[in-house]
Motif scaffolding. Structure first.
Motif, PDB file in Angstrom:
ATOM      1  N   GLY A 217      34.379  20.041  26.281  1.00 31.56           N
ATOM      2  CA  GLY A 217      33.613  20.807  26.418  1.00 31.56           C
ATOM      3  C   GLY A 217      33.624  21.505  25.580  1.00 31.56           C
ATOM      4  N   PRO A 218      32.674  23.179  24.775  1.00 28.78           N
ATOM      5  CA  PRO A 218      33.281  24.011  23.706  1.00 28.78           C
ATOM      6  C   PRO A 218      34.869  24.644  24.258  1.00 28.78           C
ATOM      7  N   PRO A 219      35.177  25.229  23.690  1.00 28.42           N
ATOM      8  CA  PRO A 219      36.335  26.345  23.429  1.00 28.42           C
ATOM      9  C   PRO A 219      36.363  27.154  24.012  1.00 28.42           C
ATOM     10  N   GLY A 220      37.621  27.815  25.522  1.00 27.78           N
ATOM     11  CA  GLY A 220      37.877  28.206  25.931  1.00 27.78           C
ATOM     12  C   GLY A 220      36.807  28.449  27.228  1.00 27.78           C
ATOM     13  N   THR A 221      36.158  27.005  27.457  1.00 26.15           N
ATOM     14  CA  THR A 221      35.233  27.206  29.088  1.00 26.15           C
ATOM     15  C   THR A 221      36.847  26.554  30.609  1.00 26.15           C
ATOM     16  N   GLY A 222      38.082  26.528  30.205  1.00 28.94           N
ATOM     17  CA  GLY A 222      38.378  26.224  31.467  1.00 28.94           C
ATOM     18  C   GLY A 222      39.338  25.206  31.102  1.00 28.94           C
ATOM     19  N   ALA A 342      41.928  16.390  27.978  1.00 26.78           N
ATOM     20  CA  ALA A 342      40.121  17.852  28.034  1.00 26.78           C
ATOM     21  C   ALA A 342      40.877  17.405  26.109  1.00 26.78           C
ATOM     22  N   MET A 343      38.814  17.583  25.723  1.00 25.86           N
ATOM     23  CA  MET A 343      39.145  17.746  23.967  1.00 25.86           C
ATOM     24  C   MET A 343      37.759  18.570  23.717  1.00 25.86           C
ATOM     25  N   ASN A 344      37.442  18.643  22.662  1.00 32.05           N
ATOM     26  CA  ASN A 344      36.102  19.614  22.065  1.00 32.05           C
ATOM     27  C   ASN A 344      35.948  18.018  22.181  1.00 32.05           C
ATOM     28  N   PRO A 345      33.842  18.827  22.075  1.00 35.29           N
ATOM     29  CA  PRO A 345      32.799  17.896  21.661  1.00 35.29           C
ATOM     30  C   PRO A 345      33.058  17.428  20.623  1.00 35.29           C
ATOM     31  N   CYS A 346      33.452  17.574  19.596  1.00 34.29           N
ATOM     32  CA  CYS A 346      33.533  18.084  18.695  1.00 34.29           C
ATOM     33  C   CYS A 346      34.302  18.505  16.865  1.00 34.29           C
ATOM     34  N   PRO A 347      34.296  18.040  15.959  1.00 35.86           N
ATOM     35  CA  PRO A 347      35.643  18.418  15.172  1.00 35.86           C
ATOM     36  C   PRO A 347      35.754  20.650  15.027  1.00 35.86           C
ATOM     37  N   CYS A 348      34.797  20.906  15.094  1.00 38.03           N
ATOM     38  CA  CYS A 348      34.297  22.234  14.993  1.00 38.03           C
ATOM     39  C   CYS A 348      34.610  23.245  16.736  1.00 38.03           C
ATOM     40  N   GLY A 349      33.810  22.067  17.715  1.00 37.62           N
ATOM     41  CA  GLY A 349      33.986  22.491  19.183  1.00 37.62           C
ATOM     42  C   GLY A 349      33.060  23.119  19.532  1.00 37.62           C
ATOM     43  N   TYR A 350      31.220  23.039  19.154  1.00 37.28           N
ATOM     44  CA  TYR A 350      30.928  23.861  19.168  1.00 37.28           C
ATOM     45  C   TYR A 350      29.063  23.068  19.726  1.00 37.28           C
ATOM     46  N   LEU A 351      29.182  21.968  19.454  1.00 36.81           N
ATOM     47  CA  LEU A 351      28.619  20.749  19.431  1.00 36.81           C
ATOM     48  C   LEU A 351      28.193  21.013  21.137  1.00 36.81           C
ATOM     49  N   GLY A 352      26.625  21.234  20.808  1.00 37.82           N
ATOM     50  CA  GLY A 352      25.935  21.699  22.238  1.00 37.82           C
ATOM     51  C   GLY A 352      26.177  23.277  23.265  1.00 37.82           C
ATOM     52  N   ALA A 357      26.508  27.740  16.599  1.00 36.88           N
ATOM     53  CA  ALA A 357      25.952  26.488  15.886  1.00 36.88           C
ATOM     54  C   ALA A 357      26.973  25.695  15.344  1.00 36.88           C
ATOM     55  N   CYS A 358      26.835  24.410  16.012  1.00 35.60           N
ATOM     56  CA  CYS A 358      28.262  23.252  15.652  1.00 35.60           C
ATOM     57  C   CYS A 358      27.433  23.103  13.450  1.00 35.60           C
ATOM     58  N   ARG A 359      28.929  22.904  13.155  1.00 38.75           N
ATOM     59  CA  ARG A 359      28.725  22.981  11.603  1.00 38.75           C
ATOM     60  C   ARG A 359      29.053  21.543  10.844  1.00 38.75           C
ATOM     61  N   CYS A 360      29.444  21.121  12.078  1.00 29.74           N
ATOM     62  CA  CYS A 360      30.007  18.988  11.790  1.00 29.74           C
ATOM     63  C   CYS A 360      28.461  18.564  11.677  1.00 29.74           C
ATOM     64  N   THR A 361      28.929  17.449  10.566  1.00 32.79           N
ATOM     65  CA  THR A 361      28.674  16.571  10.253  1.00 32.79           C
ATOM     66  C   THR A 361      28.257  15.728  11.614  1.00 32.79           C
ATOM     67  N   PRO A 362      26.757  14.604  12.009  1.00 38.08           N
ATOM     68  CA  PRO A 362      27.095  13.580  12.908  1.00 38.08           C
ATOM     69  C   PRO A 362      28.097  12.360  12.337  1.00 38.08           C
ATOM     70  N   ASP A 363      28.708  12.550  10.753  1.00 43.74           N
ATOM     71  CA  ASP A 363      29.878  11.064  10.477  1.00 43.74           C
ATOM     72  C   ASP A 363      31.180  12.212  11.192  1.00 43.74           C
ATOM     73  N   GLN A 364      31.125  13.084  11.175  1.00 43.76           N
ATOM     74  CA  GLN A 364      32.295  13.672  11.195  1.00 43.76           C
ATOM     75  C   GLN A 364      32.040  13.764  12.689  1.00 43.76           C
ATOM     76  N   VAL A 365      31.660  13.700  13.292  1.00 41.65           N
ATOM     77  CA  VAL A 365      31.667  13.848  14.954  1.00 41.65           C
ATOM     78  C   VAL A 365      31.676  12.562  15.504  1.00 41.65           C
ATOM     79  N   ALA A 366      31.067  11.256  14.655  1.00 40.20           N
ATOM     80  CA  ALA A 366      31.346  10.012  14.943  1.00 40.20           C
ATOM     81  C   ALA A 366      32.773   9.741  14.697  1.00 40.20           C
ATOM     82  N   ARG A 367      33.254  10.397  13.801  1.00 42.35           N
ATOM     83  CA  ARG A 367      34.851  10.161  13.290  1.00 42.35           C
ATOM     84  C   ARG A 367      35.447  11.174  13.998  1.00 42.35           C
TER      85      ARG A 367
END
Length: 501
Positions: A217-222, A342-352, A357-367
């Motif tokens: 989940g996103p950063p800071g959610t516990g 524990a992990m974030n959903p994407c490199p920037c952490g804010y997917l969903g 807004a998430c600033r990661c591209t689909p390729d970045q999320v996949a990698r």
């Protein structure tokens, strides 16, 4: 006499094999030589022992001194042999009485002033000394740790003079009689977690069956807060398990006797190497997975770990132990830990995220997610998204159940498991699953649908069934129902898809 024999202990993984320190004095050029496969730390004992003896006003023999550490094919490391070497020299040169030496085992590092410094592995040495029927002379700082072993006399000493006085019959060392350790271990309270009812429930299910879990989940959610509450939900350690856990901590000089019976919680940084995680070194030492034995291993920012490090976890997660093989020796360490990641959903952490807004591209999320292999994720029993709390939930959410309340239910579920099968549900093998995880017809039909629609592997199917068994145990049910399977299946949904609104 010109020959003295002193008993001591080496360390070989969790074991402490006996070492006989043989000290021989002979005519010749004055010198001291060490044989018996000593490493650099042991070889340096020559200078430490000589200075300590002279500082304590003993006479250093003006002879050729040969010290043999037998057996010769067993590697010896650390400064634990300083004290037995010094006492052996004193006994061989008739500066102390040697009649009772065979009744004791000695270990301790000497300072140049003759003070004794603590050593690693005191608990393992005490365990083996008790089996041999000997008393153990140790530095004072190690006494409380070694005294956890029943049926052994621990004689703490502050310096070389006290040990020499004991053998000469002047002032006997006083056996350690510390107060027994009492009281409940202190853990963070689950009531401090705001909201997150689903995640709290998953944590309870994980604790009831000792299942591994992944929080995303996103950063800071516990996520980290939830992970830190897991050790407090687990049942109390048995005497044998507590000693085994303490013995591993003792190998790294990290054991605090005041924390005896406290389940370990290890949280290594994502820059940790594979040897740091699984153990290693020229003389193998336990890694984080063994230091977390009978406790929790928490890996935050899971995709940030090196892929080779994560892949090294696959075998210990299945077997509960790790074999570290090196040129000098091969050592087996226990590693029956509860894995939490524990992990974030994407490199920037804010997917969903609902507002950012998430600033990661689909390729970045996949990698980013591709760093986690399918075989590793398949070995994680439960996974759940820990969502962002709204302002109203943060301010007005009612206080949840305390750790003590949830722990009562977990202990009851554990009692049912051990009465039925003698182990936690997570540790059942395939044959035991068929025997101890009976399901009704509706539950079997739901499982069949889950296999077909979710493409579950055989391992994932068995893990889903074991989770359902834990859910049923929390409900005090003998047979797994469709409701238990439905809850178990939702914990096996894996990571959310990568599409964004």
């Amino acid at each position: 006499m010109s020959l003295a024999l002193i008993k001591s202990r080496a360390l070989c993984g969790m074991d402490a094999p006996e070492v006989t320190v043989e000290v021989h004095l002979a005519n010749g050029v004055p010198s001291i030589s060490l044989v018996g496969l000593p490493d650099t730390e042991v070889k340096e004992a020559r200078d430490r022992v000589r200075a300590a003896l002279l500082t304590c006003q003993f006479e250093f023999p003006n002879k050729r001194v040969t010290v043999n550490l037998a057996p010769a094919d067993l590697p010896k490391e650390s400064g634990r042999f300083d004290l037995p070497i010094a006492i052996g020299i004193l006994a061989a040169s008739d500066q102390i009485r040697s009649a009772t030496l065979d009744q004791y085992e000695l270990a301790g590092e000497l300072s140049l002033s003759g003070e004794l410094r603590p050593v690693r592995g005191a608990l393992a040495m005490a365990w083996r000394a008790a089996q041999a029927g000997r008393s153990l002379i140790l530095p004072t700082e190690n006494a409380a740790e070694a005294a956890l072993v029943q049926g052994i006399t621990i004689l703490p000493a502050r310096n070389l003079l006290e040990v020499a006085a004991h053998f000469n019959g002047h002032t006997a060392l006083t056996p350690f009689t510390g107060e027994p350790l009492t009281g409940e271990p202190i853990y963070p309270d689950l009531a401090g977690v705001k909201g997150q009812a689903q995640a709290r429930r998953m944590l309870e299910v994980a604790a009831s069956g000792l299942h591994s879990l992944l929080l995303y989940g996103p950063p800071g959610t516990g996520k980290s807060m939830l992970a830190s509450r897991l050790p407090g939900l687990l049942p109390p350690l048995s005497e044998a398990d507590a000693l085994e856990s303490a013995a591993i901590q003792s190998l790294e000089s990290r054991f605090d006797p005041a924390r005896f019976r406290t389940r370990p919680y290890r949280s290594p940084h994502h820059s940790a190497s594979a040897p740091a995680l699984v153990g290693g070194g020229m003389y193998p030492r336990p890694g984080e997975i063994s230091l977390a034995h009978h406790g929790v291993l928490f890996l935050d920012e899971l995709p940030e770990f090196d892929r080779r490090v994560l892949e090294a976890l696959r075998e210990p997660l299945e077997t509960g132990h790790i074999t570290v093989s090196r040129a000098a020796q091969s050592v087996d360490f226990p590693a029956r830990f509860q894995f939490v990641a524990a992990m974030n959903p994407c490199p920037c952490g804010y997917l969903g995220h609902p507002t950012r807004a998430c600033r990661c591209t689909p390729d970045q999320v996949a990698r980013y997610r591709g760093k986690l292999s399918g075989p590793l994720l398949d070995r994680i029993d439960l996974s759940m998204e820990v969502g962002t709390l709204s302002a109203d939930e943060l301010q007005n959410a009612p206080t949840g159940e305390t750790t003590a309340v949830v722990r009562t239910r977990v202990i009851a579920a554990h009692s049912r498991q051990h009465a039925r099968q003698g182990k936690a549900n997570a540790h059942l093998d395939a044959g035991e699953i068929d025997q101890h995880c009976p399901a009704d017809d509706k539950a079997k039909a739901l499982l069949r649908q889950a296999i077909e629609r979710m493409g579950l592997s055989a391992r994932a199917y068995h893990r889903t069934l074991k989770i359902a068994r834990s859910v049923a145990d929390l409900a005090a049910a003998d047979v797994i129902s469709a409701a238990h399977v439905a809850e178990a299946v939702q914990y096996r949904r894996g990571l959310p898809n990568e599409t964004r609104k």
